[in-house]
Design an enzyme around this catalytic site. Structure first.
Site, PDB file in Angstrom:
ATOM      1  N   HIS A  46       0.823  -1.208   0.000  1.00 28.86           N
ATOM      2  CA  HIS A  46       0.000   0.000   0.000  1.00 28.86           C
ATOM      3  C   HIS A  46       0.859   1.261   0.000  1.00 28.86           C
ATOM      4  O   HIS A  46       2.087   1.214   0.114  1.00 28.86           O
ATOM      5  CB  HIS A  46      -0.924   0.000   1.213  1.00 28.86           C
ATOM      6  CG  HIS A  46      -0.194  -0.012   2.530  1.00 28.86           C
ATOM      7  ND1 HIS A  46       0.342   1.115   3.102  1.00 28.86           N
ATOM      8  CD2 HIS A  46       0.100  -1.039   3.386  1.00 28.86           C
ATOM      9  CE1 HIS A  46       0.920   0.806   4.247  1.00 28.86           C
ATOM     10  NE2 HIS A  46       0.803  -0.486   4.452  1.00 28.86           N
ATOM     11  N   SER A  61       1.858   4.232  -4.929  1.00 26.27           N
ATOM     12  CA  SER A  61       2.488   5.418  -4.351  1.00 26.27           C
ATOM     13  C   SER A  61       3.765   5.080  -3.581  1.00 26.27           C
ATOM     14  O   SER A  61       4.699   4.514  -4.148  1.00 26.27           O
ATOM     15  CB  SER A  61       1.471   6.147  -3.474  1.00 26.27           C
ATOM     16  OG  SER A  61       1.908   7.439  -3.117  1.00 26.27           O
ATOM     17  N   ASP A  77      -3.057  13.469 -12.023  1.00 28.14           N
ATOM     18  CA  ASP A  77      -2.359  13.286 -10.742  1.00 28.14           C
ATOM     19  C   ASP A  77      -1.524  14.529 -10.430  1.00 28.14           C
ATOM     20  O   ASP A  77      -0.607  14.868 -11.179  1.00 28.14           O
ATOM     21  CB  ASP A  77      -1.463  12.049 -10.808  1.00 28.14           C
ATOM     22  CG  ASP A  77      -0.974  11.609  -9.437  1.00 28.14           C
ATOM     23  OD1 ASP A  77      -0.857  12.464  -8.539  1.00 28.14           O
ATOM     24  OD2 ASP A  77      -0.695  10.407  -9.266  1.00 28.14           O
ATOM     25  N   HIS A 137      -4.353  10.790  -8.217  1.00 29.82           N
ATOM     26  CA  HIS A 137      -3.502   9.890  -7.435  1.00 29.82           C
ATOM     27  C   HIS A 137      -4.289   8.753  -6.787  1.00 29.82           C
ATOM     28  O   HIS A 137      -3.744   7.675  -6.577  1.00 29.82           O
ATOM     29  CB  HIS A 137      -2.777  10.692  -6.350  1.00 29.82           C
ATOM     30  CG  HIS A 137      -1.581  10.005  -5.782  1.00 29.82           C
ATOM     31  ND1 HIS A 137      -0.439   9.758  -6.523  1.00 29.82           N
ATOM     32  CD2 HIS A 137      -1.337   9.497  -4.538  1.00 29.82           C
ATOM     33  CE1 HIS A 137       0.455   9.150  -5.759  1.00 29.82           C
ATOM     34  NE2 HIS A 137      -0.067   8.964  -4.560  1.00 29.82           N
TER      35      HIS A 137
END
Length: 403
Positions: A164, A238, A353, A381
């Site tokens: 994540h 990310s 983004d 994003h």
């Protein structure tokens, strides 16, 4: 002539908005810098009064020099942005007030002492009892249906590790993408979603620096070794993309593919790489922050709100600096290794983004020419995945099947 006259008011209005935004940003972050300085002094005082010792701090180059002495060769893992970020009050020396020598070895684990400011929950204190080798990351495994070591055709199952992003947890994947996979994936793939060190239900050691090395070693100890993963695919969003690249570069002979969603790639090099990355991805700007917040709030995703509270200040702060900013020094070398090893790289990026601008992906492509770039129109994003989970799952399946 009329065109020039009509465009002039628009240009004037645009300039006014830009100046007003800059002024508001300046005022807001001056207040934040002052609050940071005041709270730093207060916490030092409370630490010493309640516990008899001040906690590790990132207030000045003095602490940076101390870490260099103690960390030796491991110093490269620490981002310069952690100790040298710009602040008016730092330059004034306000943060030096009341500073005392700190008792910390600077390595993951540190003193087995419960801090007065810890919340006391099970995950925050899971590292306290026992040795540093005892605690491991929390992760969720979705085993293949009718799970054995092989599927009905006698072929071994595929393993997929999901990482994540910043201030999230394994729920980012389990609550969104996992339910969208086809029967083929449900029968032939073992899906592993990890809570990174310091996030979700994973341990949050008090004195850990949360460097790239710390994160990779914890994944090795908690997942790769216990589950005996000989080969695996990687999927990351990310901040998790930086950790995924570090892990993939170390295990390039084991990684079958790596899918990076909105990776914060920085092509900065040299001594200022970390500080430049900080300015690029976490500069003193309000508009991208507001934009990101509005994107999240537009979805009824309660797990995201919960995830934002399942970390400590140290785990979030140091991971942001030592992974996102500190990783800027290593990303090109990781890509060089993966390119040479011909590991399949798939990058998914939203064209709206504002956290990771599209130009970053263009530079990524220059360093990894064989990488497949998939630009999603009208996605930012978060919505590069949220709201299009089914298509995202299909994209992953296509990548895995073609390896």
């Amino acid at each position: 002539m009329s065109l020039a006259v009509s465009s002039s008011p628009k240009k004037w209005m645009s300039n006014c908005v830009r100046v007003l935004n800059s002024f508001i940003c300046y005022l807001v972050f001056i207040i934040f810098d002052l609050l940071d300085a005041v709270l730093c002094i207060i916490y030092r005082y409370l630490d010493e009064r309640i516990e008899g010792v001040t906690s590790p701090c990132c207030c000045s180059k003095w602490e940076r020099q101390e870490k260099k002495i103690m960390m030796n060769d491991e110093d490269d893992d620490i981002s310069d942005s952690l100790y040298e970020r710009k602040s008016m009050f730092r330059k004034m020396g306000l943060l030096q007030f009341g500073r005392k020598r700190e008792d910390s070895n600077g390595k993951c684990g540190g003193r087995k002492v419960n801090c007065w400011s810890d919340c006391g929950c099970e995950s925050c204190l899971s590292w306290v009892n026992g040795s540093d080798d005892d605690y491991k990351l929390h992760f969720v495994v979705k085993e293949p249906l009718l799970a054995t070591s092989e599927n009905c055709r006698g072929d071994p199952y595929e393993n997929v590790i999901f990482l994540h992003g910043f201030m999230c947890s394994s729920s980012f994947w389990t609550e969104t993408v996992f339910p969208c996979f086809s029967e083929n994936v449900n029968h032939n793939y073992r899906l592993i979603a990890i809570d990174l060190l310091g996030f979700g239900k994973s341990p949050k050691p008090r004195d850990c620096l949360y460097t790239l090395k710390d994160h990779v070693e914890m994944i090795e100890k908690s997942v790769l070794q216990p589950l005996h993963l000989g080969t695996f695919h990687l999927v990351a969003h990310s901040m998790g993309s930086v950790i995924a690249l570090a892990l993939a570069a170390k295990y390039h002979n084991c990684v079958k593919s790596i899918t990076l969603v909105a990776p914060p790639y920085s092509s900065f090099e040299g001594n200022d790489a970390c500080l430049n990355a900080l300015e690029k991805f976490a500069g003193k700007k309000l508009w991208p922050m507001l934009s990101a917040g509005s994107s999240f709030m537009s979805w009824d995703l309660n797990f995201l709100i919960t995830d934002m509270t399942r970390h400590t200040h140290q785990s979030a702060w140091r991971s942001m600096h030592n992974v996102i900013c500190g990783g800027a020094k290593f990303m090109d070398s990781y890509l060089k290794i993966l390119t040479k090893s011909r590991v399949r790289i798939n990058v998914i990026q939203g064209d709206k983004d504002q956290v990771v601008p599209r130009e970053c992906i263009s530079k990524f492509k220059l360093k990894a020419p064989h990488a497949e770039i998939n630009i999603i129109p009208n996605a930012d994003h978060s919505t590069v995945l949220l709201g299009r989970e089914k298509k995202f799952a299909q994209n992953l399946e296509h990548t895995w099947a073609s390896c």
